[in-house]
Design an enzyme around this catalytic site. Structure first.
Site, PDB file in Angstrom:
ATOM      1  N   THR A  69     104.845  54.394 117.718  1.00 19.87           N
ATOM      2  CA  THR A  69     103.889  55.000 118.643  1.00 19.87           C
ATOM      3  C   THR A  69     103.252  56.197 117.951  1.00 19.87           C
ATOM      4  O   THR A  69     103.907  57.221 117.727  1.00 19.87           O
ATOM      5  CB  THR A  69     104.583  55.451 119.946  1.00 19.87           C
ATOM      6  OG1 THR A  69     105.125  54.304 120.596  1.00 19.87           O
ATOM      7  CG2 THR A  69     103.596  56.123 120.887  1.00 19.87           C
ATOM      8  N   LYS A 110      99.096  52.450 124.322  1.00 23.16           N
ATOM      9  CA  LYS A 110     100.498  52.896 124.393  1.00 23.16           C
ATOM     10  C   LYS A 110     100.589  54.338 124.879  1.00 23.16           C
ATOM     11  O   LYS A 110     101.457  54.685 125.682  1.00 23.16           O
ATOM     12  CB  LYS A 110     101.152  52.741 123.017  1.00 23.16           C
ATOM     13  CG  LYS A 110     102.597  53.265 122.951  1.00 23.16           C
ATOM     14  CD  LYS A 110     103.525  52.496 123.897  1.00 23.16           C
ATOM     15  CE  LYS A 110     104.858  53.186 124.095  1.00 23.16           C
ATOM     16  NZ  LYS A 110     105.691  53.271 122.920  1.00 23.16           N
ATOM     17  N   LYS A 127     106.404  64.079 122.479  1.00 25.14           N
ATOM     18  CA  LYS A 127     105.422  63.807 121.420  1.00 25.14           C
ATOM     19  C   LYS A 127     104.310  62.912 121.942  1.00 25.14           C
ATOM     20  O   LYS A 127     103.122  63.137 121.686  1.00 25.14           O
ATOM     21  CB  LYS A 127     106.147  63.164 120.227  1.00 25.14           C
ATOM     22  CG  LYS A 127     105.261  62.705 119.078  1.00 25.14           C
ATOM     23  CD  LYS A 127     104.974  61.209 119.114  1.00 25.14           C
ATOM     24  CE  LYS A 127     106.220  60.357 118.964  1.00 25.14           C
ATOM     25  NZ  LYS A 127     105.900  58.899 118.951  1.00 25.14           N
TER      26      LYS A 127
END
Length: 292
Positions: A96, A171, A239
């Site tokens: 990701t 995502k 994150k």
């Protein structure tokens, strides 16, 4: 199918590589700390001494790294995939990351004659173990079609979303919604408890209504027991919130709910909860509430 290389033996990568092995694929694995490959070796995997060595041996190589710096490192550093990627070889990055990181990797791989696909996944440890991930692929359609047999083992559904960057963006949107939901869920559990209600009963009520969802059902009981074994570490969730907010900045999208959720995850990281499951953000809401 050709032997598959797999870079990154974290919580997700290890489960995914094991799944490929269980389903009859030949797999060569690599991890920065090579001892993390030992269990895979016991189950029949070969071990490569560097990302370049894995790419040299395998026609298709998958990366599942923790964040953008790690994803870039396995490509561009000494012993990285660029040293061996060439015509006829494909690299599939399932980490990701932001769209810019994905594009940078794609350009470098294509410049060396290789083909590239980004394919981040929706799902955590259990779906990875069960082959029930949702795969969000973008990039070279031909490579997507060739790697579908592996995707069919790793996930319950794969989407091809067009040009590189679209998988990364999708995502981040999904994880931004998930992180925001987890914050609201945590607040609700604390509010129920402080109001003299049973959090367990709240879970039962939620599960029967319009906002019932697998995340509340799966995470709620362990949260009530203060148990946060990491299926998806909180530091990675934060994150992803940060990267999603940057995407919002790029597109001038106001995201006050996500921004507040990000602050809660940051606070949780600052108190040492980063390596626990992302549901540990619940602890932040518990300690910020005054006692009755």
């Amino acid at each position: 199918m050709e032997e598959i290389g797999f870079l990154g033996m974290g919580i997700m990568g290890k489960a995914m590589a094991m799944n490929l092995l269980r389903n009859g694929f030949k797999v060569t694995v690599w991890n920065r700390t090579l001892s993390k490959c030992d269990e895979l070796k016991e189950h029949g995997a070969s071990v490569g001494e560097s990302p370049a060595a894995v790419v040299k041996k395998c026609k298709y190589t998958i990366g599942m790294l923790s964040d953008p710096p790690a994803a870039l490192s396995v490509v561009f550093d000494k012993g990285g995939i660029l040293e061996e990627i060439s015509s006829g070889k494909g690299y599939i990055d399932m980490s990701t990351v932001d769209a810019e990181t994905s594009s940078k990797i794609s350009e470098a791989v294509i410049a060396k004659g290789g083909s590239f696909l980004e394919a981040p996944v929706s799902g955590s440890k259990k779906p990875a173990e069960d082959g029930q991930l949702v795969i969000l692929a973008a990039g070279e359609k031909g490579l997507y079609e060739k790697i579908v047999p592996a995707f069919d083992v790793l996930g319950k559904k794969s989407f091809f979303l067009g040009e590189v960057g679209n998988g990364a963006k999708m995502k981040l949107v999904v994880n931004m919604i998930m992180g925001s939901m987890m914050n609201a869920f945590s607040e609700g559990l604390v509010l129920a408890d402080k109001s003299g209600l049973s959090p367990k009963t709240l879970l039962d009520v939620l599960d029967l209504g319009a906002i019932a969802n697998p995340m509340f059902k799966m995470k709620g009981p362990s949260m009530i027991q203060n148990s946060y074994n990491p299926a998806f570490p909180l530091k990675h969730q934060q994150k992803d919130m940060r990267l999603a907010l940057a995407l919002g900045d790029e597109n001038a999208v106001s995201m006050p709910v996500a921004a507040a959720a990000n602050e809660a995850f940051k606070k949780a990281r600052s108190t040492g909860l980063g390596d626990l499951d992302f549901s540990a953000v619940y602890e932040i809401f518990k300690v910020t509430q005054p006692s009755p």
